[in-house]
Design an enzyme around this catalytic site. Structure first.
Site, PDB file in Angstrom:
ATOM      1  N   ASP A  14       0.861  -1.199   0.000  1.00 15.48           N
ATOM      2  CA  ASP A  14       0.000   0.000   0.000  1.00 15.48           C
ATOM      3  C   ASP A  14       0.893   1.244   0.000  1.00 15.48           C
ATOM      4  O   ASP A  14       1.739   1.421   0.870  1.00 15.48           O
ATOM      5  CB  ASP A  14      -0.897  -0.015   1.252  1.00 15.48           C
ATOM      6  CG  ASP A  14      -1.947   1.089   1.211  1.00 15.48           C
ATOM      7  OD1 ASP A  14      -3.149   0.756   1.302  1.00 15.48           O
ATOM      8  OD2 ASP A  14      -1.581   2.268   1.101  1.00 15.48           O
ATOM      9  N   ASP A 108      -3.904   2.420  -5.229  1.00 16.79           N
ATOM     10  CA  ASP A 108      -2.562   2.406  -4.613  1.00 16.79           C
ATOM     11  C   ASP A 108      -2.248   1.156  -3.804  1.00 16.79           C
ATOM     12  O   ASP A 108      -1.328   1.150  -3.002  1.00 16.79           O
ATOM     13  CB  ASP A 108      -2.359   3.661  -3.750  1.00 16.79           C
ATOM     14  CG  ASP A 108      -2.898   3.497  -2.338  1.00 16.79           C
ATOM     15  OD1 ASP A 108      -3.939   2.830  -2.171  1.00 16.79           O
ATOM     16  OD2 ASP A 108      -2.264   4.024  -1.409  1.00 16.79           O
ATOM     17  N   GLU A 109      -3.013   0.077  -3.975  1.00 15.91           N
ATOM     18  CA  GLU A 109      -2.715  -1.118  -3.180  1.00 15.91           C
ATOM     19  C   GLU A 109      -2.972  -2.399  -3.960  1.00 15.91           C
ATOM     20  O   GLU A 109      -3.810  -2.431  -4.868  1.00 15.91           O
ATOM     21  CB  GLU A 109      -3.525  -1.126  -1.887  1.00 15.91           C
ATOM     22  CG  GLU A 109      -5.007  -1.033  -2.133  1.00 15.91           C
ATOM     23  CD  GLU A 109      -5.842  -1.007  -0.861  1.00 15.91           C
ATOM     24  OE1 GLU A 109      -5.549  -1.755   0.078  1.00 15.91           O
ATOM     25  OE2 GLU A 109      -6.812  -0.239  -0.853  1.00 15.91           O
TER      26      GLU A 109
HETATM   27  P1  TTP Z   1      -5.167   5.108   1.211  1.00 13.90           P
HETATM   28  O1  TTP Z   1      -4.162   4.060   0.882  1.00 13.90           O
HETATM   29  O2  TTP Z   1      -6.256   4.765   2.171  1.00 13.90           O
HETATM   30  O3  TTP Z   1      -4.435   6.390   1.849  1.00 13.90           O
HETATM   31  P2  TTP Z   1      -3.044   7.022   1.470  1.00 13.90           P
HETATM   32  O4  TTP Z   1      -2.291   6.212   0.473  1.00 13.90           O
HETATM   33  O5  TTP Z   1      -3.259   8.441   1.088  1.00 13.90           O
HETATM   34  O6  TTP Z   1      -2.285   7.031   2.870  1.00 13.90           O
HETATM   35  P3  TTP Z   1      -1.686   5.790   3.661  1.00 13.90           P
HETATM   36  O7  TTP Z   1      -1.963   4.571   2.875  1.00 13.90           O
HETATM   37  O8  TTP Z   1      -0.226   6.093   3.797  1.00 13.90           O
HETATM   38  O9  TTP Z   1      -2.384   5.815   4.985  1.00 13.90           O
HETATM   39  O10 TTP Z   1      -5.849   5.638  -0.097  1.00 13.90           O
HETATM   40  C1  TTP Z   1      -5.156   5.791  -1.316  1.00 13.90           C
HETATM   41  C2  TTP Z   1      -5.625   7.032  -2.040  1.00 13.90           C
HETATM   42  O11 TTP Z   1      -7.037   6.976  -2.228  1.00 13.90           O
HETATM   43  C3  TTP Z   1      -5.353   8.305  -1.274  1.00 13.90           C
HETATM   44  O12 TTP Z   1      -4.062   8.818  -1.516  1.00 13.90           O
HETATM   45  C4  TTP Z   1      -6.447   9.208  -1.772  1.00 13.90           C
HETATM   46  C5  TTP Z   1      -7.598   8.280  -2.095  1.00 13.90           C
HETATM   47  N1  TTP Z   1      -8.600   8.339  -1.007  1.00 13.90           N
HETATM   48  C6  TTP Z   1      -9.651   9.238  -1.133  1.00 13.90           C
HETATM   49  O13 TTP Z   1      -9.778   9.915  -2.149  1.00 13.90           O
HETATM   50  N2  TTP Z   1     -10.547   9.337  -0.104  1.00 13.90           N
HETATM   51  C7  TTP Z   1     -10.458   8.619   1.049  1.00 13.90           C
HETATM   52  O14 TTP Z   1     -11.280   8.756   1.966  1.00 13.90           O
HETATM   53  C8  TTP Z   1      -9.372   7.675   1.164  1.00 13.90           C
HETATM   54  C9  TTP Z   1      -9.226   6.838   2.408  1.00 13.90           C
HETATM   55  C10 TTP Z   1      -8.474   7.583   0.112  1.00 13.90           C
HETATM   56 MG    MG Z   2      -2.105   4.145   0.696  1.00 13.47          MG
END
Ligand code: TTP
Ligand code: MG
Length: 393
Positions: A14, A108-109
């Site tokens: 992720d 992103d995962e």
């Molecule tokens: P995440 O992987 O949940 O968050 P992140 O990568 O920004 O942070 P981390 O993993 O380090 O905690 O989500 C991936 C992307 O999805 C995030 O960059 C933006 C988008 N997203 C939204 O648009 N709204 C949201 O509520 C969430 C959780 C994510």
């Molecule tokens: Mg993330």
């Protein structure tokens, strides 16, 4: 011959603060600074924040106005989805070089099934380090990785040492590892279910693991059975590559955003009819269903899925399950897209064989709906069951 279950090796990768990290990488002046990406119009919502901004309490889904109050010096940027998709593609390409069994979960995962590849990449920790390095070389971005014997545990683990961290759930000690964690870490448990579990006096994963599964089902429905298994560290779901991910779905982007449960339910009811009809015409049974929602304030996509107790091909059963899944999604924000999909599809060879599989209610519905299919084929689409009029069903 006895069958020994193979110990699997699953990695969940992720990206860290994905949208914000891409912005920082594209503009070096933003490096080390608090960056917020999200809806910039009034009533906009934070999509994500750089870790610098997070230290002020800013996080995803927070109203932008509140985020600005917490961190007035933050640099606020709009969502550039096509750019993130482009970077995402490069990341997924790197990952697919590590295993043919890769499942992209979101932008992103992804999961990787690395079972049996120790001789190629070394022990699990070395694999994870190699993946991090390859991703960084290709994109200059960091990620976090969870390593475990199944998908649920790997996903849970990838979150524990963010950013830029690797967490391995010790093999054979899964249950004790997750027992102290809060129930919200269980896959499928959102704020609503957390509240319900609190009312049952269940706060940690260990509490859920020790609860009686029948009692849990009575209070939580099918989610109860699901989370009881997860709480034991059990999750048999396979990493599903594009090849075995075939599904039949129906979705719709609304002309005007929809707010609240009623509009979404009406749309899902229609979608279930369409999907059930497609299933019947292809002689397929759905083993699982998934619903998806895209919010309009930050374009976030949310999905919930469930395996069906018995496979089905009737819209009534699909709709009952969709309704259950919808309860696990936040509906207080405007929604621009909704859809359902049937997956884990299996062939059924006509009504005779379905008798063996379907629950009595589902079987009755299937026969009825098949009859309506036949009439419609003959006389056109104007014929409707009473329940297909705008309100009923
Ligand atoms: P995440 O992987 O949940 O968050 P992140 O990568 O920004 O942070 P981390 O993993 O380090 O905690 O989500 C991936 C992307 O999805 C995030 O960059 C933006 C988008 N997203 C939204 O648009 N709204 C949201 O509520 C969430 C959780 C994510
Ligand atoms: Mg993330």
């Amino acid at each position: 011959m006895t069958h020994h279950p193979v110990q699997r090796l699953i990695l969940h990768v992720d990206m860290d603060a994905f949208f914000a990290s891409v912005e920082q990488r594209d503009n070096p002046e933003l490096e080390g600074k608090p960056v917020i990406v999200g809806g910039t119009k009034n009533r906009g919502v934070v999509s994500t924040a750089s870790y610098e901004a997070r230290s002020f309490g800013v996080h995803s889904a927070l109203p932008m106005s509140q985020a600005m109050r917490l961190c007035p010096q933050a640099i606020v940027l709009p969502v550039r989805m096509s750019r993130y998709q482009q970077v995402s593609k490069a990341i997924m390409k790197v990952l697919s070089g590590f295993s043919p069994s890769m499942e992209q979960l979101s932008v992103d995962e992804a999961f990787l099934d690395m079972t049996g590849s120790e001789n190629l990449f070394g022990p699990p920790m070395s694999m994870a380090k190699a993946i991090m390095k390859k991703i960084f070389d290709a994109t200059e971005l960091t990620c976090s990785i969870g390593i475990a014997c199944n998908k649920f545990l790997a996903k849970l683990a990838s979150d524990l040492k963010k950013p830029n961290g690797i967490t391995l759930v010790p093999f054979g000690h899964e249950r004790e590892f997750i027992a102290p964690l809060p129930v919200k870490k269980l896959w499928g448990v959102g704020p609503k279910s957390t509240e319900k579990l609190k009312n049952l006096d269940l706060y940690t994963i260990g509490d859920v693991a020790r609860a009686d599964p029948d009692w849990l089902e009575r209070h939580m429905g099918s989610l109860g059975i699901h989370i009881h298994a997860l709480a034991q560290g059990i999750d048999d779901r396979e990493v599903s590559t594009r090849r075995n991910k075939k599904s039949i779905g129906h979705e719709r982007t609304f002309d005007n955003d929809i707010l609240g449960q009623e509009g979404i339910l009406a749309m899902l009811r229609k979608a279930c009819r369409q999907v059930a009809k497609d299933l019947r015409s292809k002689n397929l049974l759905a083993g699982a269903i998934r619903i998806k929602i895209r919010y309009s304030d930050n374009f976030q996509l949310v999905t919930r899925d469930t395996r069906l107790a018995l496979p089905c091909q009737d819209s009534a059963t699909l709709f009952i399950c969709s309704k259950e899944l919808l309860e696990r999604i936040e509906l207080s924000r405007p929604i621009r897209l909704a859809g359902i999909a049937a997956f884990e599809l299996q062939q059924c060879d006509g009504p005779v064989q379905t008798d063996l599989f379907l629950s009595p209610g589902s079987e009755k519905n299937t026969k009825l709906e098949r009859a309506v299919d036949a009439i419609k084929d003959k006389f056109g689409d104007k014929i409707k069951r009473g329940s297909e009029q705008e309100r009923g069903g």
